[in-house]
Design a protein around this motif. Sequence first.
Motif, PDB file in Angstrom:
ATOM      1  N   THR A  54      61.666  -2.780  -0.154  1.00  0.00           N
ATOM      2  CA  THR A  54      63.084  -2.552   0.114  1.00  0.00           C
ATOM      3  C   THR A  54      63.979  -3.306  -0.859  1.00  0.00           C
ATOM      4  OG1 THR A  54      63.384  -4.449   1.593  1.00  0.00           O
ATOM      5  CG2 THR A  54      62.531  -2.407   2.568  1.00  0.00           C
ATOM      6  N   SER A  55      63.427  -4.283  -1.524  1.00  0.00           N
ATOM      7  CA  SER A  55      64.159  -5.190  -2.412  1.00  0.00           C
ATOM      8  C   SER A  55      65.018  -6.201  -1.663  1.00  0.00           C
ATOM      9  CB  SER A  55      65.055  -4.429  -3.403  1.00  0.00           C
ATOM     10  OG  SER A  55      64.295  -3.563  -4.192  1.00  0.00           O
ATOM     11  N   TYR A  56      65.040  -6.132  -0.339  1.00  0.00           N
ATOM     12  CA  TYR A  56      65.857  -7.078   0.423  1.00  0.00           C
ATOM     13  C   TYR A  56      65.134  -8.411   0.627  1.00  0.00           C
ATOM     14  CZ  TYR A  56      69.165  -3.356   1.475  1.00  0.00           C
ATOM     15  OH  TYR A  56      70.103  -2.365   1.373  1.00  0.00           O
ATOM     16  N   ASN A  57      63.839  -8.360   0.736  1.00  0.00           N
ATOM     17  CA  ASN A  57      63.052  -9.576   0.989  1.00  0.00           C
ATOM     18  C   ASN A  57      62.437 -10.073  -0.306  1.00  0.00           C
ATOM     19  OD1 ASN A  57      63.382  -9.568   3.922  1.00  0.00           O
ATOM     20  ND2 ASN A  57      62.150  -7.709   3.839  1.00  0.00           N
ATOM     21  N   ARG A  58      62.784 -11.291  -0.679  1.00  0.00           N
ATOM     22  CA  ARG A  58      62.345 -11.860  -1.939  1.00  0.00           C
ATOM     23  C   ARG A  58      61.839 -13.277  -1.692  1.00  0.00           C
ATOM     24  NH1 ARG A  58      67.397  -9.752  -5.772  1.00  0.00           N
ATOM     25  NH2 ARG A  58      67.799  -7.894  -4.520  1.00  0.00           N
ATOM     26  N   ASP A  59      60.720 -13.586  -2.282  1.00  0.00           N
ATOM     27  CA  ASP A  59      60.136 -14.920  -2.194  1.00  0.00           C
ATOM     28  C   ASP A  59      60.075 -15.518  -3.592  1.00  0.00           C
ATOM     29  OD1 ASP A  59      57.857 -13.713   0.283  1.00  0.00           O
ATOM     30  OD2 ASP A  59      59.615 -14.976   0.594  1.00  0.00           O
ATOM     31  N   TYR A  60      60.311 -16.818  -3.658  1.00  0.00           N
ATOM     32  CA  TYR A  60      60.268 -17.524  -4.934  1.00  0.00           C
ATOM     33  C   TYR A  60      59.384 -18.760  -4.823  1.00  0.00           C
ATOM     34  CZ  TYR A  60      64.386 -14.756  -6.154  1.00  0.00           C
ATOM     35  OH  TYR A  60      65.258 -13.720  -6.416  1.00  0.00           O
ATOM     36  N   ALA A  61      58.741 -19.102  -5.924  1.00  0.00           N
ATOM     37  CA  ALA A  61      58.037 -20.382  -5.974  1.00  0.00           C
ATOM     38  C   ALA A  61      59.071 -21.496  -5.826  1.00  0.00           C
ATOM     39  CB  ALA A  61      57.292 -20.511  -7.300  1.00  0.00           C
ATOM     40  N   ASP A  62      58.673 -22.568  -5.158  1.00  0.00           N
ATOM     41  CA  ASP A  62      59.603 -23.676  -4.951  1.00  0.00           C
ATOM     42  C   ASP A  62      60.157 -24.198  -6.269  1.00  0.00           C
ATOM     43  OD1 ASP A  62      57.799 -25.152  -2.123  1.00  0.00           O
ATOM     44  OD2 ASP A  62      59.287 -23.539  -2.211  1.00  0.00           O
ATOM     45  N   SER A  63      59.344 -24.143  -7.302  1.00  0.00           N
ATOM     46  CA  SER A  63      59.738 -24.708  -8.597  1.00  0.00           C
ATOM     47  C   SER A  63      60.839 -23.913  -9.291  1.00  0.00           C
ATOM     48  CB  SER A  63      58.517 -24.807  -9.515  1.00  0.00           C
ATOM     49  OG  SER A  63      57.943 -23.522  -9.709  1.00  0.00           O
ATOM     50  N   VAL A  64      61.083 -22.668  -8.845  1.00  0.00           N
ATOM     51  CA  VAL A  64      62.097 -21.850  -9.526  1.00  0.00           C
ATOM     52  C   VAL A  64      63.255 -21.464  -8.615  1.00  0.00           C
ATOM     53  CG1 VAL A  64      60.282 -20.925 -11.019  1.00  0.00           C
ATOM     54  CG2 VAL A  64      61.073 -19.568  -9.052  1.00  0.00           C
ATOM     55  N   LYS A  65      63.192 -21.835  -7.344  1.00  0.00           N
ATOM     56  CA  LYS A  65      64.265 -21.487  -6.405  1.00  0.00           C
ATOM     57  C   LYS A  65      65.605 -22.016  -6.893  1.00  0.00           C
ATOM     58  CE  LYS A  65      61.630 -21.030  -2.112  1.00  0.00           C
ATOM     59  NZ  LYS A  65      61.313 -21.629  -0.803  1.00  0.00           N
ATOM     60  N   GLY A  66      66.600 -21.158  -6.833  1.00  0.00           N
ATOM     61  CA  GLY A  66      67.934 -21.544  -7.269  1.00  0.00           C
ATOM     62  C   GLY A  66      68.158 -21.363  -8.757  1.00  0.00           C
ATOM     63  N   ARG A  67      67.094 -21.106  -9.512  1.00  0.00           N
ATOM     64  CA  ARG A  67      67.219 -20.919 -10.964  1.00  0.00           C
ATOM     65  C   ARG A  67      66.847 -19.507 -11.406  1.00  0.00           C
ATOM     66  NH1 ARG A  67      63.987 -23.657 -14.305  1.00  0.00           N
ATOM     67  NH2 ARG A  67      62.262 -23.862 -12.824  1.00  0.00           N
ATOM     68  N   PHE A  68      65.876 -18.896 -10.736  1.00  0.00           N
ATOM     69  CA  PHE A  68      65.392 -17.565 -11.110  1.00  0.00           C
ATOM     70  C   PHE A  68      65.824 -16.551 -10.063  1.00  0.00           C
ATOM     71  CE2 PHE A  68      61.355 -18.857 -13.724  1.00  0.00           C
ATOM     72  CZ  PHE A  68      62.142 -19.734 -14.470  1.00  0.00           C
ATOM     73  N   THR A  69      66.051 -15.313 -10.519  1.00  0.00           N
ATOM     74  CA  THR A  69      66.403 -14.228  -9.614  1.00  0.00           C
ATOM     75  C   THR A  69      65.648 -12.968 -10.011  1.00  0.00           C
ATOM     76  OG1 THR A  69      68.649 -15.108  -9.325  1.00  0.00           O
ATOM     77  CG2 THR A  69      68.263 -12.820  -8.674  1.00  0.00           C
TER      78      THR A  69
END
Length: 126
Positions: A54-69
């Motif tokens: 759906t593109s609504y649910n996205r998970d990020y590695a802790d090391s890139v959260k807030g920097r990568f999208t």
Amino acid sequence: QVQLVESGGGLVQAGGSLRLSCAASGRTFRSSAMGWFRQAPGKEREVVAAMDWTSYNRDYADSVKGRFTVSRDNAKNTLYLQMNSLKPEDTAVYYCAAQASQWGRGATSSNEYDYWGQGTQVTVSS
């Protein structure tokens, strides 16, 4: 023949930005989960970002959260990774991946992806 082709990698100074693209061909992935992984020399491949169908649910590695999208353009059958505030530890080969099945959740394990790109090198200098 299904292909995923990454582009946008390169050499950038710490604090800089890059935008990776992953163009898919051979089939549409608008209803499939997709993700970005990376592998640094001597290290295992790790997930960077995962997106469900759906593109609504996205998970990020802790090391890139807030920097990568992570994002996608279904009309172009293309996945993107916007990387800001890059750090030397972000240096790696970046791979995009897609699931063959439809309506899948975003997966953080590489084993759950069926198609892979050839990778693009990202090098961040200090």
